[in-house]
Design an enzyme around this catalytic site. Sequence first.
Site, short mmCIF file in Angstrom:
data_model
loop_
_atom_site.label_atom_id
_atom_site.label_comp_id
_atom_site.label_asym_id
_atom_site.label_seq_id
_atom_site.Cartn_x
_atom_site.Cartn_y
_atom_site.Cartn_z
N ASP A 227 44.09 -12.02 39.51
CA ASP A 227 43.64 -10.63 39.57
C ASP A 227 42.26 -10.54 40.21
OD1 ASP A 227 41.82 -11.41 37.62
OD2 ASP A 227 42.75 -10.29 36.00
N GLU B 229 39.79 -12.97 39.18
CA GLU B 229 40.18 -14.37 39.42
C GLU B 229 40.75 -15.02 38.17
OE1 GLU B 229 36.59 -15.83 41.64
OE2 GLU B 229 37.66 -14.77 43.22
N GLU C 1 25.08 -8.55 38.02
CA GLU C 1 26.53 -8.37 37.92
C GLU C 1 26.87 -7.72 36.58
OE1 GLU C 1 29.02 -11.87 36.91
OE2 GLU C 1 30.06 -11.43 38.79
C1 BGC Z 1 34.43 -11.70 40.16
C2 BGC Z 1 35.05 -11.32 41.49
C3 BGC Z 1 33.99 -11.19 42.56
C4 BGC Z 1 33.08 -12.42 42.57
C5 BGC Z 1 31.89 -12.25 43.51
C6 BGC Z 1 33.60 -12.94 40.33
O1 BGC Z 1 33.01 -13.25 39.11
O2 BGC Z 1 35.44 -11.92 39.21
O3 BGC Z 1 35.70 -10.09 41.38
O4 BGC Z 1 34.60 -11.03 43.79
O5 BGC Z 1 32.60 -12.68 41.29
O6 BGC Z 1 31.17 -11.10 43.21
#
Ligand code: BGC
Length: 368
Positions: free
Chosen positions: A159, A162, A312
Amino acid sequence: MDELIQASIKIILQNQSESGAYLACPNFPTYHYSWFRDGSFIAYAMTLAGERKSAERFYDWVASTIRARKAVIQRAVFKANMGILLAPVDVLHTRYTAEGEDGTTQEWPNFQLDGFGTWLWAIAEYQKESNEGLAPAWKEAASWIGEYLEALWQHPCYDCWEEYPQEIHTHTLAAIYAGFMALESLGISGYTETAQAVKDYIMQHCVYDGYFVKFPGSYTVDASLLGLAVPYQVVALDDPRMIETVNRIRASLMRGGGVHRYPTDTYYGGGEWVLLTAWLGWYEAMKGDVNLAYERLNWIKSQANKDLELPEQVPASMVDANNYQPWIKRWGEVASPLLWSHAKSMILYHTLDKKNSLSNPVIDGSYR
Ligand code: BGC
Protein backbone atom coordinates in the site's frame (compact mmCIF):
# COMPACT_ATOMS: atom_id res chain seq x y z
CA MET A 1 2.52 35.16 1.01
CA ASP A 2 2.42 33.16 4.19
CA GLU A 3 5.90 32.54 5.63
CA LEU A 4 5.42 28.79 5.99
CA ILE A 5 4.46 28.58 2.33
CA GLN A 6 7.44 30.68 1.31
CA ALA A 7 9.73 28.47 3.36
CA SER A 8 8.13 25.36 1.86
CA ILE A 9 8.86 26.50 -1.69
CA LYS A 10 12.46 27.18 -0.74
CA ILE A 11 12.89 23.80 0.96
CA ILE A 12 11.43 22.00 -2.04
CA LEU A 13 13.62 23.88 -4.52
CA GLN A 14 16.71 23.23 -2.41
CA ASN A 15 15.99 19.52 -2.48
CA GLN A 16 15.22 19.14 -6.13
CA SER A 17 18.23 17.55 -7.73
CA GLU A 18 19.69 18.62 -11.04
CA SER A 19 17.94 15.70 -12.71
CA GLY A 20 14.55 17.07 -11.60
CA ALA A 21 13.91 14.41 -8.92
CA TYR A 22 12.73 15.58 -5.51
CA LEU A 23 14.46 13.90 -2.56
CA ALA A 24 11.80 12.79 -0.08
CA CYS A 25 13.80 14.13 2.89
CA PRO A 26 17.36 15.50 2.97
CA ASN A 27 18.05 14.76 6.65
CA PHE A 28 16.87 11.18 6.78
CA PRO A 29 19.30 8.84 5.02
CA THR A 30 16.64 6.19 4.43
CA TYR A 31 14.60 8.71 2.41
CA HIS A 32 17.37 9.79 0.04
CA TYR A 33 15.22 8.65 -2.83
CA SER A 34 12.53 10.09 -5.01
CA TRP A 35 9.09 8.47 -4.95
CA PHE A 36 6.61 9.19 -7.77
CA ARG A 37 3.85 9.40 -5.13
CA ASP A 38 5.54 12.06 -3.00
CA GLY A 39 6.98 13.82 -6.04
CA SER A 40 3.70 14.11 -7.94
CA PHE A 41 2.04 15.87 -5.00
CA ILE A 42 5.12 18.06 -4.59
CA ALA A 43 5.09 19.02 -8.27
CA TYR A 44 1.34 19.68 -8.10
CA ALA A 45 1.87 21.97 -5.10
CA MET A 46 4.70 23.78 -6.88
CA THR A 47 2.45 24.39 -9.89
CA LEU A 48 -0.18 25.92 -7.60
CA ALA A 49 2.55 28.13 -6.15
CA GLY A 50 3.54 29.34 -9.62
CA GLU A 51 6.76 27.28 -9.71
CA ARG A 52 5.86 25.54 -12.95
CA LYS A 53 9.43 25.03 -14.09
CA SER A 54 10.15 22.91 -11.02
CA ALA A 55 7.09 20.75 -11.66
CA GLU A 56 7.96 20.36 -15.31
CA ARG A 57 11.49 19.23 -14.47
CA PHE A 58 10.12 16.57 -12.11
CA TYR A 59 7.60 15.30 -14.67
CA ASP A 60 10.39 15.18 -17.29
CA TRP A 61 12.53 13.14 -14.92
CA VAL A 62 9.69 10.68 -14.27
CA ALA A 63 9.06 10.33 -18.00
CA SER A 64 12.70 9.52 -18.74
CA THR A 65 12.90 7.12 -15.76
CA ILE A 66 9.88 5.26 -17.13
CA ARG A 67 11.04 5.30 -20.74
CA ALA A 68 14.32 3.70 -19.65
CA ARG A 69 12.28 0.75 -18.37
CA LYS A 70 10.32 -0.16 -21.45
CA ALA A 71 11.57 -3.75 -21.36
CA VAL A 72 10.50 -4.23 -17.71
CA ILE A 73 7.06 -2.86 -18.49
CA GLN A 74 6.65 -5.07 -21.56
CA ARG A 75 7.68 -8.16 -19.61
CA ALA A 76 5.36 -7.31 -16.70
CA VAL A 77 2.42 -6.75 -19.02
CA PHE A 78 3.12 -9.98 -20.89
CA LYS A 79 3.45 -12.06 -17.72
CA ALA A 80 0.40 -10.52 -16.06
CA ASN A 81 -1.73 -11.10 -19.15
CA MET A 82 -0.51 -14.71 -19.38
CA GLY A 83 -1.25 -15.30 -15.69
CA ILE A 84 2.43 -15.92 -14.91
CA LEU A 85 3.49 -15.11 -11.35
CA LEU A 86 5.37 -11.80 -11.16
CA ALA A 87 8.71 -11.79 -9.38
CA PRO A 88 10.09 -8.61 -7.74
CA VAL A 89 12.42 -8.10 -10.74
CA ASP A 90 9.42 -8.09 -13.06
CA VAL A 91 7.82 -4.93 -11.71
CA LEU A 92 8.68 -1.24 -11.66
CA HIS A 93 10.33 0.05 -8.52
CA THR A 94 8.70 2.59 -6.29
CA ARG A 95 11.86 4.46 -5.18
CA TYR A 96 14.56 5.88 -7.45
CA THR A 97 17.85 7.63 -6.91
CA ALA A 98 18.12 11.18 -8.22
CA GLU A 99 19.87 9.68 -11.26
CA GLY A 100 16.86 7.51 -11.98
CA GLU A 101 18.40 4.23 -10.79
CA ASP A 102 16.29 1.69 -8.88
CA GLY A 103 16.55 2.12 -5.11
CA THR A 104 18.74 -0.62 -3.73
CA THR A 105 17.95 -0.53 -0.01
CA GLN A 106 17.65 -4.18 0.91
CA GLU A 107 14.61 -5.67 2.61
CA TRP A 108 12.45 -2.76 1.58
CA PRO A 109 9.42 -3.56 -0.50
CA ASN A 110 9.25 -2.08 -3.93
CA PHE A 111 6.05 -3.15 -5.60
CA GLN A 112 3.49 -0.36 -5.35
CA LEU A 113 1.07 0.91 -7.98
CA ASP A 114 -0.46 4.10 -6.55
CA GLY A 115 2.45 6.40 -7.44
CA PHE A 116 2.06 5.70 -11.15
CA GLY A 117 -1.63 6.61 -11.06
CA THR A 118 -0.82 9.74 -9.09
CA TRP A 119 1.78 10.78 -11.65
CA LEU A 120 -0.76 10.42 -14.48
CA TRP A 121 -3.27 12.46 -12.46
CA ALA A 122 -0.65 15.14 -11.80
CA ILE A 123 0.48 15.55 -15.41
CA ALA A 124 -3.14 15.76 -16.57
CA GLU A 125 -3.73 18.53 -14.01
CA TYR A 126 -0.59 20.24 -15.26
CA GLN A 127 -1.73 19.99 -18.87
CA LYS A 128 -5.09 21.59 -18.04
CA GLU A 129 -3.21 24.73 -17.03
CA SER A 130 -0.63 24.59 -19.79
CA ASN A 131 -1.17 26.05 -23.23
CA GLU A 132 1.34 23.72 -24.80
CA GLY A 133 0.60 20.27 -26.17
CA LEU A 134 1.59 17.15 -24.26
CA ALA A 135 5.36 16.62 -24.55
CA PRO A 136 6.07 13.50 -26.68
CA ALA A 137 8.24 12.01 -23.92
CA TRP A 138 5.45 12.39 -21.36
CA LYS A 139 2.95 10.92 -23.81
CA GLU A 140 5.11 7.88 -24.46
CA ALA A 141 5.74 7.29 -20.75
CA ALA A 142 2.07 7.83 -19.90
CA SER A 143 1.02 5.29 -22.55
CA TRP A 144 3.41 2.69 -21.16
CA ILE A 145 2.15 3.28 -17.64
CA GLY A 146 -1.43 2.97 -18.87
CA GLU A 147 -0.66 -0.49 -20.25
CA TYR A 148 1.21 -1.45 -17.11
CA LEU A 149 -1.63 -0.42 -14.79
CA GLU A 150 -4.25 -2.01 -17.00
CA ALA A 151 -2.46 -5.36 -16.79
CA LEU A 152 -1.62 -5.17 -13.08
CA TRP A 153 -4.36 -3.27 -11.24
CA GLN A 154 -5.97 -6.40 -9.82
CA HIS A 155 -2.68 -7.65 -8.36
CA PRO A 156 -2.08 -7.31 -4.63
CA CYS A 157 0.78 -4.89 -3.94
CA TYR A 158 2.23 -2.87 -1.08
CA ASP A 159 0.00 0.00 0.00
CA CYS A 160 1.04 3.65 -0.02
CA TRP A 161 2.69 3.10 3.39
CA GLU A 162 4.70 0.21 1.96
CA GLU A 163 2.85 -2.39 4.01
CA TYR A 164 0.28 -5.21 3.61
CA PRO A 165 1.61 -6.70 0.33
CA GLN A 166 -1.01 -9.45 0.25
CA GLU A 167 -3.92 -7.02 -0.18
CA ILE A 168 -5.50 -4.94 -2.92
CA HIS A 169 -5.77 -1.46 -1.42
CA THR A 170 -8.65 0.93 -1.73
CA HIS A 171 -6.41 3.99 -1.89
CA THR A 172 -4.19 2.36 -4.51
CA LEU A 173 -7.22 1.55 -6.65
CA ALA A 174 -8.42 5.15 -6.33
CA ALA A 175 -5.07 6.46 -7.59
CA ILE A 176 -5.14 3.99 -10.48
CA TYR A 177 -8.70 5.02 -11.34
CA ALA A 178 -7.59 8.66 -11.47
CA GLY A 179 -4.67 7.59 -13.65
CA PHE A 180 -6.98 5.98 -16.22
CA MET A 181 -9.25 9.02 -16.24
CA ALA A 182 -6.18 11.22 -16.68
CA LEU A 183 -5.06 9.20 -19.70
CA GLU A 184 -8.41 9.88 -21.35
CA SER A 185 -8.10 13.59 -20.72
CA LEU A 186 -4.55 13.52 -22.12
CA GLY A 187 -5.92 12.08 -25.34
CA ILE A 188 -4.58 8.57 -24.72
CA SER A 189 -7.85 6.76 -25.13
CA GLY A 190 -9.12 3.27 -24.45
CA TYR A 191 -9.20 3.38 -20.66
CA THR A 192 -12.78 4.37 -19.82
CA GLU A 193 -13.99 0.81 -19.39
CA THR A 194 -11.10 -0.20 -17.20
CA ALA A 195 -11.59 2.93 -15.09
CA GLN A 196 -15.22 1.91 -14.63
CA ALA A 197 -14.15 -1.64 -13.72
CA VAL A 198 -11.82 -0.26 -11.02
CA LYS A 199 -14.62 1.91 -9.65
CA ASP A 200 -17.05 -1.02 -9.65
CA TYR A 201 -14.47 -3.11 -7.81
CA ILE A 202 -14.10 -0.42 -5.15
CA MET A 203 -17.86 -0.13 -4.68
CA GLN A 204 -18.33 -3.89 -4.48
CA HIS A 205 -15.37 -4.89 -2.35
CA CYS A 206 -14.09 -1.86 -0.45
CA VAL A 207 -17.25 -0.70 1.29
CA TYR A 208 -18.35 -2.15 4.59
CA ASP A 209 -21.41 -1.00 6.53
CA GLY A 210 -21.66 2.24 4.57
CA TYR A 211 -18.02 3.37 4.69
CA PHE A 212 -14.85 2.70 2.71
CA VAL A 213 -12.28 0.41 4.29
CA LYS A 214 -8.51 0.10 4.03
CA PHE A 215 -8.77 -3.03 1.86
CA PRO A 216 -11.42 -5.68 1.12
CA GLY A 217 -12.08 -7.71 4.26
CA SER A 218 -10.85 -4.97 6.60
CA TYR A 219 -13.19 -3.13 8.97
CA THR A 220 -11.00 -0.12 9.56
CA VAL A 221 -10.39 3.16 7.83
CA ASP A 222 -7.03 4.51 6.75
CA ALA A 223 -6.52 8.24 6.35
CA SER A 224 -5.31 7.71 2.78
CA LEU A 225 -8.96 6.93 1.90
CA LEU A 226 -9.41 10.69 1.68
CA GLY A 227 -7.92 10.29 -1.79
CA LEU A 228 -11.14 8.63 -2.98
CA ALA A 229 -12.71 12.09 -3.12
CA VAL A 230 -9.71 14.44 -3.23
CA PRO A 231 -7.96 14.38 -5.58
CA TYR A 232 -8.86 11.12 -7.31
CA GLN A 233 -12.61 11.79 -7.64
CA VAL A 234 -13.82 8.23 -7.50
CA VAL A 235 -16.76 9.58 -5.49
CA ALA A 236 -18.18 13.02 -4.84
CA LEU A 237 -17.16 14.98 -1.75
CA ASP A 238 -20.63 14.51 -0.28
CA ASP A 239 -21.17 10.87 -1.24
CA PRO A 240 -22.75 9.35 1.91
CA ARG A 241 -20.05 6.62 1.99
CA MET A 242 -17.35 9.27 1.81
CA ILE A 243 -18.94 11.36 4.54
CA GLU A 244 -19.17 8.30 6.79
CA THR A 245 -15.53 7.45 5.99
CA VAL A 246 -14.37 10.96 6.89
CA ASN A 247 -16.43 10.88 10.10
CA ARG A 248 -14.67 7.67 11.03
CA ILE A 249 -11.27 9.12 10.17
CA ARG A 250 -12.02 12.04 12.49
CA ALA A 251 -13.40 9.79 15.23
CA SER A 252 -10.82 7.03 15.20
CA LEU A 253 -7.67 8.65 13.80
CA MET A 254 -7.64 12.00 15.60
CA ARG A 255 -6.77 12.31 19.25
CA GLY A 256 -4.90 15.59 19.23
CA GLY A 257 -5.05 18.06 16.37
CA GLY A 258 -3.36 15.83 13.79
CA VAL A 259 -4.35 12.74 11.83
CA HIS A 260 -2.92 9.24 12.32
CA ARG A 261 -2.49 6.81 9.42
CA TYR A 262 -4.59 3.88 10.65
CA PRO A 263 -5.61 2.44 14.03
CA THR A 264 -2.79 -0.10 14.44
CA ASP A 265 0.11 1.93 13.05
CA THR A 266 3.39 1.31 14.85
CA TYR A 267 5.91 3.13 12.62
CA TYR A 268 7.71 5.55 14.98
CA GLY A 269 4.95 4.74 17.48
CA GLY A 270 2.23 5.75 15.02
CA GLY A 271 2.14 9.51 15.54
CA GLU A 272 0.15 12.24 13.83
CA TRP A 273 1.08 12.88 10.19
CA VAL A 274 1.37 16.41 8.88
CA LEU A 275 0.54 15.47 5.30
CA LEU A 276 -2.59 13.59 6.37
CA THR A 277 -3.78 16.50 8.48
CA ALA A 278 -3.32 18.72 5.42
CA TRP A 279 -5.11 16.11 3.28
CA LEU A 280 -8.12 16.16 5.62
CA GLY A 281 -8.06 19.97 5.49
CA TRP A 282 -7.89 19.82 1.69
CA TYR A 283 -11.02 17.66 1.62
CA GLU A 284 -12.76 19.95 4.11
CA ALA A 285 -11.82 23.11 2.22
CA MET A 286 -13.07 21.62 -1.06
CA LYS A 287 -16.30 20.64 0.65
CA GLY A 288 -16.79 24.12 2.06
CA ASP A 289 -16.02 23.24 5.70
CA VAL A 290 -13.62 26.14 5.83
CA ASN A 291 -13.48 26.49 9.64
CA LEU A 292 -12.31 22.92 9.98
CA ALA A 293 -9.76 23.38 7.20
CA TYR A 294 -8.32 26.39 9.05
CA GLU A 295 -8.01 24.32 12.19
CA ARG A 296 -5.88 21.80 10.28
CA LEU A 297 -3.71 24.57 8.84
CA ASN A 298 -3.23 26.13 12.28
CA TRP A 299 -2.24 22.80 13.76
CA ILE A 300 0.26 22.25 10.94
CA LYS A 301 1.79 25.68 11.49
CA SER A 302 2.29 24.89 15.15
CA GLN A 303 4.32 21.78 14.19
CA ALA A 304 6.96 23.66 12.18
CA ASN A 305 10.36 24.10 13.83
CA LYS A 306 12.24 27.40 14.04
CA ASP A 307 13.43 26.99 10.44
CA LEU A 308 9.83 26.40 9.38
CA GLU A 309 10.54 22.77 8.56
CA LEU A 310 7.72 20.25 8.80
CA PRO A 311 8.28 16.66 9.91
CA GLU A 312 6.70 13.52 8.54
CA GLN A 313 4.96 12.80 11.82
CA VAL A 314 4.66 14.20 15.33
CA PRO A 315 5.14 11.87 18.32
CA ALA A 316 2.09 13.14 20.19
CA SER A 317 -0.81 10.89 21.21
CA MET A 318 1.00 7.93 19.64
CA VAL A 319 -0.91 4.79 18.77
CA ASP A 320 1.83 2.59 20.26
CA ALA A 321 4.44 4.61 22.15
CA ASN A 322 6.57 1.49 22.80
CA ASN A 323 7.48 1.51 19.15
CA TYR A 324 8.88 5.03 19.10
CA GLN A 325 12.42 4.46 20.48
CA PRO A 326 13.10 1.28 18.52
CA TRP A 327 12.57 3.21 15.28
CA ILE A 328 14.76 6.10 16.48
CA LYS A 329 17.49 3.54 17.15
CA ARG A 330 17.02 1.92 13.77
CA TRP A 331 16.68 4.89 11.40
CA GLY A 332 17.31 8.04 13.52
CA GLU A 333 14.98 10.95 14.37
CA VAL A 334 11.67 11.30 12.50
CA ALA A 335 12.20 12.54 8.94
CA SER A 336 12.21 16.35 8.73
CA PRO A 337 11.78 18.35 6.60
CA LEU A 338 9.60 15.93 4.66
CA LEU A 339 8.91 17.50 1.27
CA TRP A 340 5.56 15.75 0.96
CA SER A 341 4.43 17.34 4.28
CA HIS A 342 5.33 20.77 2.88
CA ALA A 343 3.59 20.03 -0.41
CA LYS A 344 0.30 18.93 1.12
CA SER A 345 0.32 21.98 3.40
CA MET A 346 0.84 24.20 0.36
CA ILE A 347 -2.07 22.51 -1.39
CA LEU A 348 -4.31 23.14 1.62
CA TYR A 349 -3.19 26.76 1.79
CA HIS A 350 -3.82 27.34 -1.90
CA THR A 351 -7.20 25.64 -1.79
CA LEU A 352 -8.27 27.99 0.98
CA ASP A 353 -6.74 30.91 -0.85
CA LYS A 354 -8.63 30.03 -4.00
CA LYS A 355 -11.82 30.02 -2.06
CA ASN A 356 -10.94 33.60 -1.24
CA SER A 357 -11.02 32.90 2.42
CA LEU A 358 -7.48 33.62 3.52
CA SER A 359 -8.06 37.37 3.54
CA ASN A 360 -11.02 36.82 5.78
CA PRO A 361 -9.94 34.34 8.47
CA VAL A 362 -12.88 32.56 9.94
CA ILE A 363 -11.25 31.46 13.16
CA ASP A 364 -10.82 34.73 15.05
CA GLY A 365 -7.18 35.64 15.27
CA SER A 366 -6.00 32.04 15.41
CA TYR A 367 -4.72 31.97 11.85
CA ARG A 368 -1.40 33.83 11.49
C1 BGC B 1 5.88 6.29 3.48
C2 BGC B 1 5.71 6.44 1.99
C3 BGC B 1 6.52 7.60 1.47
C4 BGC B 1 7.96 7.52 1.96
C5 BGC B 1 8.77 8.77 1.60
C6 BGC B 1 7.35 6.19 3.80
O1 BGC B 1 7.50 6.08 5.18
O2 BGC B 1 5.21 5.14 3.93
O3 BGC B 1 4.36 6.69 1.69
O4 BGC B 1 6.48 7.60 0.08
O5 BGC B 1 8.00 7.35 3.34
O6 BGC B 1 8.14 9.92 2.07
